[in-house]
Write an enzyme that holds these catalytic residues in place. Structure first.
Site, PDB file in Angstrom:
ATOM      1  N   ARG A  69       0.847  -1.186   0.000  1.00  0.00           N
ATOM      2  CA  ARG A  69       0.000   0.000   0.000  1.00  0.00           C
ATOM      3  C   ARG A  69       0.886   1.240   0.000  1.00  0.00           C
ATOM      4  NH1 ARG A  69      -2.285   1.457   4.094  1.00  0.00           N
ATOM      5  NH2 ARG A  69      -1.509  -0.076   5.568  1.00  0.00           N
ATOM      6  N   TYR A 210      -1.344  -3.593  -6.762  1.00  0.00           N
ATOM      7  CA  TYR A 210      -1.065  -4.396  -5.571  1.00  0.00           C
ATOM      8  C   TYR A 210      -2.094  -4.220  -4.463  1.00  0.00           C
ATOM      9  CZ  TYR A 210       1.996  -7.243  -2.663  1.00  0.00           C
ATOM     10  OH  TYR A 210       2.537  -8.268  -1.919  1.00  0.00           O
ATOM     11  N   LYS A 219      -9.523  -2.138   1.765  1.00  0.00           N
ATOM     12  CA  LYS A 219      -9.199  -0.957   2.571  1.00  0.00           C
ATOM     13  C   LYS A 219      -9.973   0.276   2.099  1.00  0.00           C
ATOM     14  CE  LYS A 219      -6.098  -3.284   4.938  1.00  0.00           C
ATOM     15  NZ  LYS A 219      -6.460  -3.808   6.275  1.00  0.00           N
ATOM     16  N   HIS A 239     -10.882  -1.718  11.828  1.00  0.00           N
ATOM     17  CA  HIS A 239      -9.769  -2.579  11.425  1.00  0.00           C
ATOM     18  C   HIS A 239      -9.558  -3.633  12.516  1.00  0.00           C
ATOM     19  CE1 HIS A 239      -5.285  -2.612   9.946  1.00  0.00           C
ATOM     20  NE2 HIS A 239      -5.986  -3.596   9.420  1.00  0.00           N
ATOM     21  N   SER A 261      -0.278  -3.140  12.371  1.00  0.00           N
ATOM     22  CA  SER A 261       0.340  -4.201  11.580  1.00  0.00           C
ATOM     23  C   SER A 261       1.505  -4.829  12.359  1.00  0.00           C
ATOM     24  CB  SER A 261       0.838  -3.642  10.259  1.00  0.00           C
ATOM     25  OG  SER A 261       1.749  -2.607  10.496  1.00  0.00           O
ATOM     26  N   CYS A 263       1.475  -7.233  14.507  1.00  0.00           N
ATOM     27  CA  CYS A 263       1.178  -7.678  15.872  1.00  0.00           C
ATOM     28  C   CYS A 263       0.517  -9.047  15.897  1.00  0.00           C
ATOM     29  CB  CYS A 263       0.285  -6.664  16.587  1.00  0.00           C
ATOM     30  SG  CYS A 263       1.122  -5.117  16.972  1.00  0.00           S
ATOM     31  N   ASP A 286      -9.508  -9.219   9.709  1.00  0.00           N
ATOM     32  CA  ASP A 286      -9.003  -7.888   9.355  1.00  0.00           C
ATOM     33  C   ASP A 286     -10.008  -6.757   9.548  1.00  0.00           C
ATOM     34  OD1 ASP A 286      -6.792  -6.341   8.437  1.00  0.00           O
ATOM     35  OD2 ASP A 286      -7.718  -6.154   6.475  1.00  0.00           O
ATOM     36  N   ARG A 378       2.394 -12.196   0.173  1.00  0.00           N
ATOM     37  CA  ARG A 378       1.029 -12.449   0.633  1.00  0.00           C
ATOM     38  C   ARG A 378       0.482 -13.793   0.175  1.00  0.00           C
ATOM     39  NH1 ARG A 378      -1.444  -8.315   3.907  1.00  0.00           N
ATOM     40  NH2 ARG A 378       0.136  -6.680   3.934  1.00  0.00           N
TER      41      ARG A 378
HETATM   42  O1  TSX Z   1       1.354 -13.284  16.359  1.00  0.00           O
HETATM   43  C1  TSX Z   1       1.976 -13.188  17.414  1.00  0.00           C
HETATM   44  N1  TSX Z   1       1.305 -13.321  18.618  1.00  0.00           N
HETATM   45  C2  TSX Z   1      -0.177 -13.511  18.636  1.00  0.00           C
HETATM   46  C3  TSX Z   1      -0.493 -14.916  18.431  1.00  0.00           C
HETATM   47  C4  TSX Z   1      -1.681 -15.445  18.584  1.00  0.00           C
HETATM   48  N2  TSX Z   1       3.334 -12.934  17.364  1.00  0.00           N
HETATM   49  C5  TSX Z   1       4.023 -12.726  16.092  1.00  0.00           C
HETATM   50  C6  TSX Z   1       4.016 -11.273  15.747  1.00  0.00           C
HETATM   51  C7  TSX Z   1       4.430 -10.984  14.359  1.00  0.00           C
HETATM   52  C8  TSX Z   1       3.292 -11.143  13.371  1.00  0.00           C
HETATM   53  C9  TSX Z   1       4.026 -12.863  18.535  1.00  0.00           C
HETATM   54  N3  TSX Z   1       5.312 -12.624  18.763  1.00  0.00           N
HETATM   55  C10 TSX Z   1       3.383 -13.021  19.760  1.00  0.00           C
HETATM   56  C11 TSX Z   1       1.985 -13.279  19.819  1.00  0.00           C
HETATM   57  O2  TSX Z   1       1.407 -13.425  20.881  1.00  0.00           O
HETATM   58  N4  TSX Z   1       4.314 -12.869  20.746  1.00  0.00           N
HETATM   59  C12 TSX Z   1       5.487 -12.620  20.114  1.00  0.00           C
HETATM   60  C13 TSX Z   1       6.792 -12.374  20.787  1.00  0.00           C
HETATM   61  C14 TSX Z   1       7.487 -13.688  21.049  1.00  0.00           C
HETATM   62  C15 TSX Z   1       8.259 -14.284  20.068  1.00  0.00           C
HETATM   63  C16 TSX Z   1       8.904 -15.499  20.335  1.00  0.00           C
HETATM   64  C17 TSX Z   1       8.769 -16.079  21.581  1.00  0.00           C
HETATM   65  C18 TSX Z   1       8.011 -15.493  22.549  1.00  0.00           C
HETATM   66  C19 TSX Z   1       7.361 -14.295  22.277  1.00  0.00           C
HETATM   67  N5  TSX Z   1       9.425 -17.266  21.966  1.00  0.00           N
HETATM   68  C20 TSX Z   1      10.166 -18.115  21.231  1.00  0.00           C
HETATM   69  O3  TSX Z   1      10.376 -17.884  20.071  1.00  0.00           O
HETATM   70  C21 TSX Z   1      10.663 -19.345  21.879  1.00  0.00           C
HETATM   71 MN    MN Z   2      -5.242  -4.909   7.877  1.00  0.00          MN
END
Ligand code: TSX
Ligand code: MN
Length: 599
Positions: A69, A210, A219, A239, A261, A263, A286, A378
């Protein structure tokens, strides 16, 4: 626009303007879809993947300048500049139409204009909206077929709904006699425009093929234009993911969640709980359209019918249900290709292959310093292929919402979870949302937060101050006891050593359990200056190896940090200007007072 006659007139005008060689009305059938896919393979615009590894699936590779985007080419062309507000790029609608009309003139020469009638939301829902997109891109057609309810049936619905959002799209690459059509035609950046006309409820997109720039139902319609309609009609276009959470006794609640984004919204919407007997099912990943019904409760529908998810990082570890969903009948964009014609990206399970074709179609091996898949690669897949799709996902009635989650990536300050005291306090939480700025180069912005109210910063079709006020007003439209409870979650808090304190992913079900119990009037909480926190022992930690010290850090409220946070928030509020609702400044000062008193 309101009628079938309007539709035919508008299309004729756009045909006269864009002068395509042919016009094709999409019926939305499987046969039509397969014909388009075969045509794209034949013309070198799609790569059929190995049918034994990835049946019914195809890969696409975009131009390296057209991979995401483009917020700096996205415009809100309201009649008055102040209606766009400080977070949008405003253009005068007459001027912008003049500029874009010149670009559209003859832009579909040598191409076919496809007419796509599509429905956002379940058929028969009072909230569902019809869009009609004209496009000269088959890539857009086959993606819209997955992401929306597209086809002839929508034209029958038009007789009932009597209104549609016109969406015009061109990749901006007309073909003269003898020209070779490139694999991914698009226009140079300064000719790209993603334009919204909020008074007319009209979308014009030029120059990009895209994602959100080109799939205008997503969006552009379901968020930016829908947010304008929603304010006028007293509902909300947000969102947010929509999930169904079921406890071991078989009782279910539906939860909305807004995160910026990166998260893991898609991951959360399909999460596999680690605590026995609990179940998460997906309604959407989404976008949520939310309204208050006669019973005074909030209900939500998912306007989409597919997932357009970030491939990079998706694995059986992070999202097993997404991996199962994309095992067949999936379209991939800008992923890497294995020697046996399957897909690959950074973060997928297993060992890195010794040889790949990268997303720019060059040979790749693990010694390369560039990623094999584009970071914004994607997958596009129908919701129907999600193994944990909630049975209510297509209900025109929507699902009754019990809780709204907001959150972001915050290494400090914000605890794992806290609950708002009131609706207005919850809206305040939504207004302070954001994620830590990660750009390594901006050393002086380290520790700064990119504010992203309700994860809607790029998607509010009007003034952000009016948007926050609309949230407050929605809370006034029903009995406070019937409103969803609002929670702030932060899976991303870190310790001094920079390690994540919370295991995240499936373990988030422990937090969801507490939320469920709070909505049931059973979960125990204690008040704190910032909101309700889980009472000691209220979060189920059985069979989880987590140190007591770690839990303490996850829930630590440091008044000094919070007062600094409030200073930052005040500066942000100042950028919103006089349209910022007084009620939010009031929430801020109340919180400050509670923090100071807790010293
Ligand atoms: O999606 C994530 N969630 C929600 C899941 C339902 N991610 C990935 C974010 C990028 C898209 C996360 N990353 C989450 C999370 O709850 N927490 C984390 C941070 C994290 C990353 C790795 C570990 C612990 C926490 N541990 C190991 O890799 C062993
Ligand atoms: Mn979105």
């Amino acid at each position: 626009m309101t009628s079938y006659d309007d539709l035919e007139m508008w299309i004729q005008d756009m045909v006269d303007l864009c002068t395509p060689d042919h016009v094709h009305w999409c019926d939305g059938s499987e046969e039509e879809n397969q014909r388009f896919l075969d045509e794209m393979v034949l013309n070198g615009k799609a790569m059929k993947l190995n049918p034994e590894k990835r049946p019914g699936s195809y890969a696409f590779f975009s131009h390296p300048t057209d991979v995401a985007r483009i917020e700096n080419r996205t415009f809100i062309a309201s009649i008055r500049e102040e209606d766009a507000g400080p977070t949008n790029q405003w253009r005068d609608p007459i001027e912008l139409k003049k500029t874009m009309t010149n670009l559209y003139r003859g832009s579909m020469k040598g191409r076919t204009m496809y007419v796509m009638p599509f429905m956002m939301g379940p058929f028969g829902s009072p909230l569902s909206k019809i869009g009609i997109q004209l496009t000269d891109s088959l890539y857009v057609v086959i993606h819209t077929k997955i992401m929306t309810r597209m086809g002839t049936k929508v034209l029958d619905e038009l007789k009932i709904k009597k209104s549609f959002v016109p969406c015009l799209h061109s990749v901006g690459y007309p073909l003269q006699m003898g020209d070779i059509d490139p694999e991914w035609p698009c226009a140079p950046l300064e000719q790209k425009f993603i334009a919204h006309f909020p008074e007319e409820k009209l979308i014009w997109s030029y120059g990009s093929g895209y994602g959100g720039n080109a799939l205008l139902g997503k969006k552009c319609l379901a968020l930016r234009i829908a947010s304008v309609i929603a304010k006028e009609e007293h509902w909300m276009a947000e969102h947010m993911l929509i999930m169904k959470l079921t406890n071991p006794s078989g009782q279910s609640k539906f939860i909305l969640a807004a995160f910026p984004s990166a998260c893991g919204k898609t991951n959360l919407s399909m999460l596999i709980p680690t605590i026995p007997g609990w179940k998460v099912e997906t309604v959407g990943d989404d976008i949520a359209w939310i309204w208050i019904k006669e019973d005074g409760h909030m209900y939500a529908i998912n306007p989409e019918s597919g997932f357009f998810g970030v491939a990079k990082g998706t694995s059986f570890k992070s999202n097993a249900n997404a991996m199962l969903a994309i095992s067949k009948n999936t379209l991939f964009t800008n992923v890497a290709i294995t020697d046996d014609h399957d897909v690959w990206w950074e973060g997928i399970d297993g060992e890195t292959p010794a040889h790949l074709m990268d997303w720019t179609k060059k040979d790749w091996n693990p010694k390369k310093t560039t990623p094999a898949a584009h970071p914004n690669s994607r997958f596009t897949v129908s919701t129907s292929q999600c193994p944990v799709l909630a049975k209510e996902w297509n209900s025109p009635e929507g699902v009754l919402i019990s809780a709204i989650l907001v959150g972001g990536r915050r290494p400090t300050t914000i605890p794992l979870i806290h609950e708002s005291f009131t609706w207005n306090h919850g809206v305040f939480m939504g207004s302070m949302m954001g994620s830590e700025i990660t750009a390594a180069s901006l050393s002086d912005s380290y520790g700064m937060v990119r504010r992203d109210p309700f994860a809607m910063l790029p998607f509010i079709g009007y003034h952000v101050g009016d948007y926050l006020n609309h949230w407050l007003e929605m809370g006034q439209r029903t009995d406070a006891t019937l409103l969803p409870k609002i929670f702030y979650v932060n899976w991303f808090r870190k310790n001094q050593e920079g390690q994540f304190l919370w295991p995240g992913f499936g373990e988030n079900s422990r937090v969801l359990k507490w939320i469920f119990e709070r909505c049931d009037g059973k979960g125990k909480a204690v008040p704190s200056p910032i909101g309700y926190l889980p009472a000691p022992g209220a979060i189920d930690l059985s069979h989880l190896e987590i140190k007591e010290e770690q839990m303490k850090e996850l829930f630590e409220i440091n008044p000094k940090e919070w007062l600094l946070e409030m200073d930052g928030l005040k500066k942000y509020y100042d950028t919103i200007g006089s349209k910022l609702p007084d009620a939010l400044r009031f929430e801020l000062s109340m919180l400050e007072t509670r923090l100071k008193n807790s010293h």
